[in-house]
Design an enzyme around this catalytic site. Structure first.
Site, PDB file in Angstrom:
ATOM      1  N   GLN A  85      -5.018   5.426 -13.500  1.00 52.18           N
ATOM      2  CA  GLN A  85      -4.435   6.714 -13.858  1.00 52.18           C
ATOM      3  C   GLN A  85      -3.808   7.439 -12.678  1.00 52.18           C
ATOM      4  O   GLN A  85      -3.003   8.356 -12.868  1.00 52.18           O
ATOM      5  CB  GLN A  85      -5.504   7.589 -14.514  1.00 52.18           C
ATOM      6  CG  GLN A  85      -5.954   7.075 -15.868  1.00 52.18           C
ATOM      7  CD  GLN A  85      -6.888   8.042 -16.557  1.00 52.18           C
ATOM      8  OE1 GLN A  85      -6.532   9.173 -16.852  1.00 52.18           O
ATOM      9  NE2 GLN A  85      -8.107   7.593 -16.820  1.00 52.18           N
ATOM     10  N   CYS A  97      -4.585  11.512   4.422  1.00 50.62           N
ATOM     11  CA  CYS A  97      -5.021  12.617   3.570  1.00 50.62           C
ATOM     12  C   CYS A  97      -3.936  12.931   2.544  1.00 50.62           C
ATOM     13  O   CYS A  97      -2.745  12.932   2.852  1.00 50.62           O
ATOM     14  CB  CYS A  97      -5.294  13.846   4.429  1.00 50.62           C
ATOM     15  SG  CYS A  97      -5.537  15.370   3.503  1.00 50.62           S
ATOM     16  N   GLN A 142     -16.752  28.073  17.462  1.00 46.91           N
ATOM     17  CA  GLN A 142     -16.121  29.294  16.956  1.00 46.91           C
ATOM     18  C   GLN A 142     -17.114  30.451  16.916  1.00 46.91           C
ATOM     19  O   GLN A 142     -18.242  30.300  16.435  1.00 46.91           O
ATOM     20  CB  GLN A 142     -15.554  29.069  15.553  1.00 46.91           C
ATOM     21  CG  GLN A 142     -14.338  28.160  15.524  1.00 46.91           C
ATOM     22  CD  GLN A 142     -13.676  28.127  14.157  1.00 46.91           C
ATOM     23  OE1 GLN A 142     -14.352  28.062  13.135  1.00 46.91           O
ATOM     24  NE2 GLN A 142     -12.355  28.155  14.136  1.00 46.91           N
ATOM     25  N   ARG A 158      -8.139  17.623   8.177  1.00 48.26           N
ATOM     26  CA  ARG A 158      -8.292  16.830   6.962  1.00 48.26           C
ATOM     27  C   ARG A 158      -7.897  15.374   7.179  1.00 48.26           C
ATOM     28  O   ARG A 158      -8.420  14.473   6.523  1.00 48.26           O
ATOM     29  CB  ARG A 158      -7.490  17.455   5.820  1.00 48.26           C
ATOM     30  CG  ARG A 158      -8.199  18.641   5.177  1.00 48.26           C
ATOM     31  CD  ARG A 158      -7.406  19.214   4.031  1.00 48.26           C
ATOM     32  NE  ARG A 158      -6.197  19.871   4.473  1.00 48.26           N
ATOM     33  CZ  ARG A 158      -5.280  20.385   3.662  1.00 48.26           C
ATOM     34  NH1 ARG A 158      -5.431  20.283   2.348  1.00 48.26           N
ATOM     35  NH2 ARG A 158      -4.211  20.993   4.142  1.00 48.26           N
ATOM     36  N   TYR A 160      -9.987  37.776   8.984  1.00 51.28           N
ATOM     37  CA  TYR A 160     -11.369  38.085   9.321  1.00 51.28           C
ATOM     38  C   TYR A 160     -11.414  39.266  10.293  1.00 51.28           C
ATOM     39  O   TYR A 160     -10.390  39.839  10.643  1.00 51.28           O
ATOM     40  CB  TYR A 160     -12.070  36.841   9.854  1.00 51.28           C
ATOM     41  CG  TYR A 160     -12.144  35.732   8.816  1.00 51.28           C
ATOM     42  CD1 TYR A 160     -12.697  35.983   7.562  1.00 51.28           C
ATOM     43  CD2 TYR A 160     -11.623  34.463   9.060  1.00 51.28           C
ATOM     44  CE1 TYR A 160     -12.742  34.993   6.586  1.00 51.28           C
ATOM     45  CE2 TYR A 160     -11.668  33.470   8.082  1.00 51.28           C
ATOM     46  CZ  TYR A 160     -12.223  33.741   6.849  1.00 51.28           C
ATOM     47  OH  TYR A 160     -12.256  32.768   5.882  1.00 51.28           O
ATOM     48  N   CYS A 189      -5.609  16.956  -1.559  1.00 55.84           N
ATOM     49  CA  CYS A 189      -6.058  17.324  -2.909  1.00 55.84           C
ATOM     50  C   CYS A 189      -7.055  18.476  -2.879  1.00 55.84           C
ATOM     51  O   CYS A 189      -7.228  19.170  -3.884  1.00 55.84           O
ATOM     52  CB  CYS A 189      -6.659  16.116  -3.616  1.00 55.84           C
ATOM     53  SG  CYS A 189      -8.206  15.528  -2.873  1.00 55.84           S
ATOM     54  N   CYS A 200     -13.261  18.356   0.159  1.00 61.12           N
ATOM     55  CA  CYS A 200     -13.436  18.981   1.476  1.00 61.12           C
ATOM     56  C   CYS A 200     -13.751  20.461   1.260  1.00 61.12           C
ATOM     57  O   CYS A 200     -14.910  20.837   1.088  1.00 61.12           O
ATOM     58  CB  CYS A 200     -12.229  18.739   2.367  1.00 61.12           C
ATOM     59  SG  CYS A 200     -10.619  19.023   1.597  1.00 61.12           S
ATOM     60  N   ARG A 230      -8.218  32.278  17.639  1.00 63.93           N
ATOM     61  CA  ARG A 230      -7.499  31.742  16.482  1.00 63.93           C
ATOM     62  C   ARG A 230      -6.970  32.910  15.656  1.00 63.93           C
ATOM     63  O   ARG A 230      -7.708  33.837  15.323  1.00 63.93           O
ATOM     64  CB  ARG A 230      -8.412  30.863  15.623  1.00 63.93           C
ATOM     65  CG  ARG A 230      -7.605  30.035  14.618  1.00 63.93           C
ATOM     66  CD  ARG A 230      -8.466  29.148  13.757  1.00 63.93           C
ATOM     67  NE  ARG A 230      -7.668  28.066  13.194  1.00 63.93           N
ATOM     68  CZ  ARG A 230      -7.948  27.445  12.045  1.00 63.93           C
ATOM     69  NH1 ARG A 230      -8.999  27.812  11.327  1.00 63.93           N
ATOM     70  NH2 ARG A 230      -7.186  26.468  11.624  1.00 63.93           N
TER      71      ARG A 230
END
Length: 648
Positions: free
Chosen positions: A424, A346, A103, A323, A175, A349, A353, A223
């Protein structure tokens, strides 16, 4: 090859470059470079995904100009000395059969770095302040614009000399190239401003500058966000119009969504789990129909069947599954072999990452902490002697420890007191828009089963039982228990824990949630109750609800609470309660705050370790991990499980 994914594993060609399949890793920050150059850790990270079967890896952003240093993490390509380090990394990826793009990047006004310890000046096409990073950019002179365009060409040349197959100009997420396209940001009156033909000129000349410096078969792509999903951002029709005019300058278009410029737009940079899977595909389809050029797409494409559908329906030619491969580097190989049940999916969450990057930490994954640590944990050596290992607790920590220990050759038995695994995490998945979090249980259970762990459910481990089994090693992963804060709570006050709400306990119609944790629990319980018609006030012991979690996840949930009318009260510390009133201290002002007309107080407070077997375990080689050591998050639990499994 699996018959499930006949489109996904069909080779695809752009110019003379053929990708072995339609799966690619989008450019993403990792915090693995060193001194603005590729490192051994970054190379090992990408090689792991190349070995895992990715068709294309797009290496993270490389600055094209000194003013592009938006963090201390990005790569820089402004000197010829960068060629050799890039060549070493690219060659290593190529050896695994994966193609490589790099990139080319300039953030413009979207600048947050402090490379010299102070806020640096930001530059943009015009004076257009950015609200998210609070930058007030200096308008670029014409000479600076032309210098940056030259920079694109020179860095493109260096990447070609390093052996890359192509480069990608990053215009996504607001950007610099997108700032030139956007008429609400670009108010120049020279040849780079005004009408659309002038506003696309920056991208067109940047692409041409690269073409002049690279071989004819070298690929140059762009992109861009199909829609920046912000009132002042680029809209879908504007993006399509620009791409129609730019199509002859570029070999492919890589479409995503969102913008870095606002809180709402930024959640789409790495969309959390409440965003629909493959939701950018409709933008990609429209773009493909409009330009007739190769189109790549990303955005919550987490599973191979989702990517297969996108390709089969003609919405795009390549699918970004970044991801998915952060979580499971072998995802592509497993899908090709038809081993879909073995894919570690994935759960979006965002914790380890993008969350790590925003904390200045190297990339990882809460389910697969080996990610980003390939040099340390990429290979799990067999144990010198097989041991009988007892793991107490079947939550994320225990499951990971058991899986790793068994993979290394130990004889492992895991005991869980409940009839279900997960700890949990079983409750976390019950919160609104958090159902995917339950995937951590499925994935870690599958790891343990594949490694040969013996799993015993419905068994409470006692000191006598440990003594009778006499294992060689004990790993305690017994979790934690809810605790009340040190407050004066009257017997007539209805006070319950967040876990009680998730287990079905009823509240009154007027609830105050005391959110000491400031994480997803308070946010989730507030949304659950408010959506059921309860009047909810969220009293947070912090500056903001969700301040302890990754900001894209936080902001997406804050938007939902706003729509539900939940009142958020920051800087609150609970110090008392009675039948109808909750008493707080404002932690900054150190003054009382009284909330009246309260039927129920729900506590989202720290748990205490459930470590009652510690003294028993001390007679053996032993390890305390996860909440049994200290109550934290699933990330720490799984990582400590990995370390215990490697140490035993």
């Amino acid at each position: 090859m699996s018959k499930l994914f006949t489109h996904l594993f069909t080779p695809y060609q752009v110019k003379r470059t053929e990708f072995r399949n339609r799966i690619f890793s989008t450019g993403h920050d990792t915090y693995l470079p060193q001194n603005y150059l590729p490192s051994e850790a970054l190379t090992a990270y990408h090689v792991a995904r190349a070995k895992g079967g990715a068709g294309l890896i797009i290496v993270q952003v490389v600055g094209v100009h000194e003013s592009a240093r938006y963090t201390t993490d990005l790569l820089m390509g402004t000197e010829d000395a960068c060629i050799k380090p890039f060549a070493k990394m690219i060659e290593a990826i190529h050896r695994e059969g994966t193609k490589v793009f790099v990139q080319l990047f300039h953030p413009g006004r979207e600048l947050l770095g402090r490379p010299e310890g102070v806020a640096q000046a930001a530059y943009a096409p015009s004076f257009s302040p950015s609200e998210r990073f609070r930058t007030a950019p200096r308008p670029m002179s014409l000479a600076m614009v032309e210098e940056i365009i030259t920079g694109y060409g020179e860095v493109g040349r260096r990447m070609a000399e390093a052996g890359a197959d192509g480069v990608e100009i990053v215009g996504s997420h607001g950007y610099l190239p997108a700032q030139f396209l956007n008429p609400r940001v670009n108010r120049r009156d020279d040849r780079f401003g005004g009408g659309l033909e002038n506003r696309i000129r920056f991208i067109g000349e940047a692409a041409q500058a690269v073409r002049k410096k690279v071989p004819a078969d070298f690929i140059v792509g762009l992109r861009l966000s199909g829609d920046e999903l912000d009132a002042d951002g680029l809209q879908e029709d504007e993006t399509l119009a620009a791409c129609r005019l730019l199509k002859d300058d570029l070999d492919y278009f890589n479409v995503i969504a969102g913008t870095s410029a606002s809180q709402g737009g930024a959640i789409h940079i790495v969309p959390p789990m409440l965003i629909e899977n493959a939701y950018v595909a409709p933008y990609a389809r429209k773009l493909k129909q409009a330009i007739g050029k190769p189109v790549f797409v990303a955005g919550r494409i987490n599973q191979p069947h989702e990517a297969e559908k996108v390709i089969a329906e003609g919405a795009a030619d390549m699918c970004g599954m970044t991801r998915a491969m952060i979580c499971d580097p072998q995802m592509a190989n497993k899908a090709k072999a038809g081993a879909t049940d073995d894919i570690r999916a994935c759960i979006a969450c965002n914790q380890a990452c993008i969350g790590h990057f925003q904390l200045g930490l190297s990339i990882s994954c809460i389910q697969h902490p080996e990610t980003g640590r390939e040099l340390d944990y990429g290979v799990k050596p067999k144990a010198a002697r097989a041991k009988r290992v007892m793991v107490v607790g079947g939550g994320p920590a225990g499951l990971k420890a058991a899986a790793v220990a068994a993979e290394r050759g130990h004889q492992v038995t895991l005991y869980e007191k409940d009839t279900q695994l997960g700890g949990q995490a079983r409750l976390a998945q019950l919160l609104p828009a958090r159902a995917e979090f339950g995937g951590i249980i499925t994935n870690l259970t599958r790891e343990a089963e594949r490694s040969g762990v013996r799993i015993v459910k419905g068994k409470t481990v006692t000191p006598d039982f440990v003594a009778s089994e006499a294992p060689d090693a004990v790993i305690l992963a017994s979790g934690s228990l809810p605790q009340r804060p040190p407050a004066e709570i009257g017997d007539d006050a209805h006070v319950i824990h967040a876990v009680d709400v998730l287990k079905g306990e009823k509240t009154g119609s007027r609830v105050v949630i005391y959110d000491w944790l400031a994480d997803w629990i308070g946010l989730g319980v507030a949304e659950k109750l408010a959506s059921e018609g309860v009047d909810v006030r969220l009293a947070v012991n912090g500056l903001s609800a969700g301040m302890a979690i990754q900001n894209y996840t936080r902001d997406a949930h804050l938007a939902r609470l706003h729509r539900l009318g939940v009142k958020i009260i920051p800087l609150m510390r609970l110090y008392g309660a009675d039948a109808t009133t909750a008493y707080f201290l404002h932690t900054a002002a150190q003054e009382p705050v009284v909330l009246e007309e309260v039927d129920t107080i729900v506590l989202a407070c720290p748990n205490a370790p459930e470590d009652s077997l510690t003294r028993t375990a001390e007679a053996f080689e032993h390890y305390l991990i996860g909440d049994c050591l200290a109550a934290r998050t699933a990330e720490e639990a799984v990582y400590e499980g990995l370390k215990a499994g490697m140490a035993v």
